[in-house]
Design a protein around this motif. Structure first.
Motif, short mmCIF file in Angstrom:
data_model
loop_
_atom_site.label_atom_id
_atom_site.label_comp_id
_atom_site.label_asym_id
_atom_site.label_seq_id
_atom_site.Cartn_x
_atom_site.Cartn_y
_atom_site.Cartn_z
N ASP A 44 37.05 13.21 -3.00
CA ASP A 44 36.02 14.07 -3.58
C ASP A 44 34.83 13.23 -4.03
O ASP A 44 34.97 12.06 -4.39
N VAL A 46 31.70 13.53 -6.90
CA VAL A 46 31.21 14.29 -8.05
C VAL A 46 29.83 13.78 -8.44
O VAL A 46 29.49 12.60 -8.22
N VAL A 199 30.03 18.41 -11.65
CA VAL A 199 30.21 19.27 -10.49
C VAL A 199 30.80 18.45 -9.34
O VAL A 199 30.49 17.26 -9.19
N ILE A 200 31.69 19.08 -8.55
CA ILE A 200 32.18 18.50 -7.30
C ILE A 200 31.22 18.95 -6.20
O ILE A 200 30.98 20.15 -6.03
N VAL A 201 30.67 18.00 -5.45
CA VAL A 201 29.68 18.35 -4.42
C VAL A 201 30.19 18.12 -3.00
O VAL A 201 29.56 18.58 -2.04
N TRP A 202 31.30 17.41 -2.84
CA TRP A 202 31.83 17.16 -1.50
C TRP A 202 33.34 16.93 -1.59
O TRP A 202 33.77 16.30 -2.56
N GLN A 204 32.51 20.23 1.05
CA GLN A 204 31.81 21.48 0.76
C GLN A 204 32.75 22.57 0.27
O GLN A 204 32.39 23.35 -0.62
N ASP A 205 33.96 22.63 0.83
CA ASP A 205 34.88 23.69 0.43
C ASP A 205 35.53 23.44 -0.93
O ASP A 205 36.28 24.26 -1.42
N ARG A 206 35.23 22.28 -1.55
CA ARG A 206 35.79 21.96 -2.87
C ARG A 206 34.74 22.07 -3.97
O ARG A 206 34.98 21.69 -5.10
N TRP A 207 33.55 22.61 -3.66
CA TRP A 207 32.50 22.69 -4.67
C TRP A 207 33.01 23.46 -5.89
O TRP A 207 33.58 24.54 -5.78
N ALA A 208 32.82 22.85 -7.07
CA ALA A 208 33.28 23.50 -8.31
C ALA A 208 32.58 22.86 -9.50
O ALA A 208 32.24 21.67 -9.48
N ASN A 209 32.39 23.66 -10.54
CA ASN A 209 31.82 23.17 -11.79
C ASN A 209 32.93 22.58 -12.65
O ASN A 209 33.98 23.18 -12.81
#
Length: 272
Positions: A44, A46, A199-202, A204-209
């Protein structure tokens, strides 16, 4: 200015902006280990707000990136003998904030702040902060209760009560079964904190605050008060510092987009 002249100029401006943003505002970090699973997985990336703690202290429940103190054992990172091009790529990646972390870079969750009393466990096997047991839904594969505490080892869930010194943080990983953290290596000075991972930015399917959970909202202030000990956790939305941080990035994108879009118009006006 023709495209072949303007494009290198725009690339230089974009590179300089990336270096400035990486140095003072925002940095991407690669997750190299499983100590924060399943909140963060290996691979991941962030985004870390590097200015938020210039205006306030870290809060309980926040995920922070920090430089490990001398007492902390370095974490394993990809080694090998990279070639010259690989070294150049890593140097460039470090300049713009997309390289792999060093052996003394860590990411953990803040469990207690200066003045707090933290220990484990209560009668339900939970970590206690200022006498309150924490319900921690983010924990993955907790440490066993039947293993006796051992100095320098984080294999046991149990640890004696610690009063966190002022200006320091008690941090733990969400994957308690493998995390080497403040239970066995001691608190971390606030001055070692690089910033807050928000935030998780990569991928793409793992994007989350990465918000602070509400389990810390009801933690009482430490007896006699403490530096930041009675502060409630922030709301589950990005803070003002995170929003302000994004403004230079959007401004840079708009600048480049407007410059590139204007090229055909200027070239048409120059044609006979």
């Amino acid at each position: 200015m023709p495209l072949w002249q303007e494009l290198p100029l725009l690339l230089i401006v974009a590179f300089c902006l990336a270096v400035l943003i990486r140095s003072f505002l925002l940095q991407a970090f690669f997750i190299p280990s499983g100590s924060m699973e399943n909140t963060l997985l290996v691979g991941d990336r962030v985004l870390v707000n590097k200015i938020v703690y210039d205006v306030r202290d870290p809060k309980r429940g926040e995920v922070v990136v920090f430089r490990g103190p001398e007492a902390w054992a370095p974490q394993p990172v990809d080694g090998g003998d990279p070639g010259i091009f690989s070294k150049m790529g890593r140097t460039l990646g470090d300049l713009i904030g997309i390289s792999r972390p060093g052996a003394k870079d860590f990411i953990k969750r803040v469990i207690a702040v200066g003045g707090d009393r933290v220990s484990c466990c209560d009668d339900q096997g939970r970590v206690m902060v200022n006498g309150k047991g924490l319900d921690e839904p983010y924990i993955f594969d907790n440490s066993p209760l039947d293993v006796a505490p051992s100095p320098g080892q984080c294999q046991s869930r149990k640890f004696a009560e610690v009063v966190v010194p002022a200006g320091q943080l008690f941090v733990m990983g969400d994957h308690r079964g493998v995390s080497q953290d403040a239970r066995c290596q001691g608190p971390v000075p606030v001055d070692n904190v690089v910033g807050r991972a928000f935030v998780i930015v990569w991928p793409q399917d793992r994007w989350a605050n990465l918000s602070a959970p509400d389990t810390f909202d009801d933690v009482p202030a430490p007896t006699g008060g403490g530096a930041g000990g009675g502060s409630p956790a922030p709301p589950s939305l990005p803070g003002k510092g995170d929003i302000v941080l994004a403004m230079p990035i959007f401004a840079s994108v708009l600048f480049l987009a407007r410059s590139r879009r204007g090229l055909p118009d200027r070239q048409r006006r120059l044609r006979p």
